[in-house]
Design a protein around this motif. Sequence first.
Motif, PDB file in Angstrom:
ATOM      1  N   ALA A   1       0.803  -1.208  -0.221  1.00 44.91           N
ATOM      2  CA  ALA A   1      -0.063   0.252   0.138  1.00 44.91           C
ATOM      3  C   ALA A   1       0.843   1.241  -0.007  1.00 44.91           C
ATOM      4  O   ALA A   1       0.160   2.456  -0.088  1.00 44.91           O
ATOM      5  CB  ALA A   1      -0.956   0.079   1.218  1.00 44.91           C
ATOM      6  N   ALA A   2       2.082   1.409   0.116  1.00 41.67           N
ATOM      7  CA  ALA A   2       3.091   2.345   0.181  1.00 41.67           C
ATOM      8  C   ALA A   2       2.628   3.433  -1.138  1.00 41.67           C
ATOM      9  O   ALA A   2       2.594   2.684  -2.211  1.00 41.67           O
ATOM     10  CB  ALA A   2       4.439   2.215   0.427  1.00 41.67           C
ATOM     11  N   ASP A   3       2.636   4.681  -1.009  1.00 42.31           N
ATOM     12  CA  ASP A   3       2.438   5.354  -2.142  1.00 42.31           C
ATOM     13  C   ASP A   3       3.896   5.535  -2.811  1.00 42.31           C
ATOM     14  O   ASP A   3       4.960   5.631  -2.217  1.00 42.31           O
ATOM     15  CB  ASP A   3       2.321   6.974  -1.450  1.00 42.31           C
ATOM     16  N   LEU A   4       3.599   5.535  -4.211  1.00 41.67           N
ATOM     17  CA  LEU A   4       4.929   5.303  -5.048  1.00 41.67           C
ATOM     18  C   LEU A   4       4.954   6.303  -5.978  1.00 41.67           C
ATOM     19  O   LEU A   4       5.533   6.314  -7.139  1.00 41.67           O
ATOM     20  CB  LEU A   4       4.599   3.939  -5.779  1.00 41.67           C
ATOM     21  N   ASP A   5       4.490   7.492  -5.759  1.00 39.86           N
ATOM     22  CA  ASP A   5       4.485   8.690  -6.409  1.00 39.86           C
ATOM     23  C   ASP A   5       5.902   9.525  -6.415  1.00 39.86           C
ATOM     24  O   ASP A   5       6.199  10.240  -7.471  1.00 39.86           O
ATOM     25  CB  ASP A   5       3.376   9.824  -6.183  1.00 39.86           C
ATOM     26  N   HIS A   6       6.545   9.663  -5.138  1.00 42.12           N
ATOM     27  CA  HIS A   6       7.874  10.282  -5.070  1.00 42.12           C
ATOM     28  C   HIS A   6       9.037   9.618  -5.015  1.00 42.12           C
ATOM     29  O   HIS A   6       9.377   8.798  -4.502  1.00 42.12           O
ATOM     30  CB  HIS A   6       7.420  10.995  -3.712  1.00 42.12           C
TER      31      HIS A   6
ATOM     32  N   ASP B   1       5.132  -1.489 -10.004  1.00 36.49           N
ATOM     33  CA  ASP B   1       5.586  -0.727 -10.882  1.00 36.49           C
ATOM     34  C   ASP B   1       5.807   0.722 -10.596  1.00 36.49           C
ATOM     35  O   ASP B   1       5.418   1.599 -10.942  1.00 36.49           O
ATOM     36  CB  ASP B   1       4.703  -0.761 -12.216  1.00 36.49           C
ATOM     37  N   PRO B   2       6.858   0.525  -9.772  1.00 41.42           N
ATOM     38  CA  PRO B   2       7.182   2.091  -9.024  1.00 41.42           C
ATOM     39  C   PRO B   2       7.850   3.025  -9.979  1.00 41.42           C
ATOM     40  O   PRO B   2       7.593   4.248 -10.109  1.00 41.42           O
ATOM     41  CB  PRO B   2       8.359   1.911  -8.141  1.00 41.42           C
ATOM     42  N   VAL B   3       8.339   2.420 -11.155  1.00 38.91           N
ATOM     43  CA  VAL B   3       8.987   3.111 -12.235  1.00 38.91           C
ATOM     44  C   VAL B   3       7.841   3.742 -12.958  1.00 38.91           C
ATOM     45  O   VAL B   3       8.093   5.022 -13.422  1.00 38.91           O
ATOM     46  CB  VAL B   3       9.778   2.163 -13.193  1.00 38.91           C
ATOM     47  N   GLY B   4       6.776   3.314 -13.100  1.00 34.82           N
ATOM     48  CA  GLY B   4       5.654   3.715 -14.007  1.00 34.82           C
ATOM     49  C   GLY B   4       5.060   4.845 -13.174  1.00 34.82           C
ATOM     50  O   GLY B   4       4.433   5.765 -13.596  1.00 34.82           O
ATOM     51  N   CYS B   5       5.020   4.813 -11.879  1.00 35.63           N
ATOM     52  CA  CYS B   5       4.292   5.597 -10.862  1.00 35.63           C
ATOM     53  C   CYS B   5       5.010   6.990 -10.587  1.00 35.63           C
ATOM     54  O   CYS B   5       4.448   8.104 -10.277  1.00 35.63           O
ATOM     55  CB  CYS B   5       4.027   5.038  -9.496  1.00 35.63           C
TER      56      CYS B   5
ATOM     57  N   GLN C   1      12.727  -2.715 -15.391  1.00 28.94           N
ATOM     58  CA  GLN C   1      12.537  -1.374 -15.645  1.00 28.94           C
ATOM     59  C   GLN C   1      13.403  -0.268 -15.523  1.00 28.94           C
ATOM     60  O   GLN C   1      13.053   0.766 -15.760  1.00 28.94           O
ATOM     61  CB  GLN C   1      11.045  -1.088 -15.080  1.00 28.94           C
ATOM     62  N   ALA C   2      14.517  -0.665 -15.037  1.00 31.41           N
ATOM     63  CA  ALA C   2      15.318   0.569 -14.730  1.00 31.41           C
ATOM     64  C   ALA C   2      15.894   1.265 -15.673  1.00 31.41           C
ATOM     65  O   ALA C   2      16.129   2.532 -15.874  1.00 31.41           O
ATOM     66  CB  ALA C   2      16.748  -0.016 -13.942  1.00 31.41           C
ATOM     67  N   GLU C   3      16.171   0.554 -16.695  1.00 29.43           N
ATOM     68  CA  GLU C   3      16.391   1.472 -18.137  1.00 29.43           C
ATOM     69  C   GLU C   3      15.630   2.145 -18.735  1.00 29.43           C
ATOM     70  O   GLU C   3      15.766   3.327 -19.383  1.00 29.43           O
ATOM     71  CB  GLU C   3      17.123   0.325 -19.166  1.00 29.43           C
ATOM     72  N   GLU C   4      14.377   1.804 -18.491  1.00 28.91           N
ATOM     73  CA  GLU C   4      12.986   2.540 -18.932  1.00 28.91           C
ATOM     74  C   GLU C   4      13.017   3.829 -18.181  1.00 28.91           C
ATOM     75  O   GLU C   4      12.843   5.056 -18.659  1.00 28.91           O
ATOM     76  CB  GLU C   4      11.631   1.727 -18.493  1.00 28.91           C
ATOM     77  N   LEU C   5      13.065   3.716 -16.830  1.00 30.33           N
ATOM     78  CA  LEU C   5      13.477   4.954 -16.118  1.00 30.33           C
ATOM     79  C   LEU C   5      14.741   5.810 -16.509  1.00 30.33           C
ATOM     80  O   LEU C   5      14.093   6.916 -16.632  1.00 30.33           O
ATOM     81  CB  LEU C   5      13.607   4.674 -14.496  1.00 30.33           C
TER      82      LEU C   5
END
Length: 167
Positions: free
Chosen positions: A61-66, A93-97, A122-126
């Motif tokens: 449930a942790a917020d993944l926006d920041h 998917d924290p990378v997408g968030c 997804q590191a390289e996507e970030l």
Amino acid sequence: MDVLEALHFAGETAAVMSFARRCVADISMEDTYGVGALVGFLTRQGMTDFRATLIERAVEAADLDHVQSVTRLLEALVEADDGDAVARLLRRDPVGCVDLRRASADHNQRLLDVLRKVGCPQAEELARRARAVGCLPGEEYLPHGLNPDGTRAAPWTWAELVAQDEC
């Protein structure tokens, strides 16, 4: 966290246990940075039962926006040596968030570093997204530069470029 640290340094073991129990139960999952800091404290103090309870809540449930908050939480999970929790958090998917524009280039780089450390696919996507919006330090892709799609360019030499031009 400051209160827990102060109680710990004062040797108030019973108060630390009582307050840590309340923190684990009551901390908001919107305070992802605080959750990460609390996981780190619990790890350092060997409070594995409290830590397990908090990690369970956080990965779900942790917020993944920041950027900074996600980085702190991932670092705390690595410090706790909880690969399963890391994997479960990455499935969210924290990378997408994360909002890359709300963090400095250095903070984005730190998140990228921890994602690479834990083997996040997804590191390289970030990295590509952050570079595309100018939110990563430039030194990382020197001296060969970037391809038009934002990926790192393959190594090249000036002699190769001159030879290509002669054809």
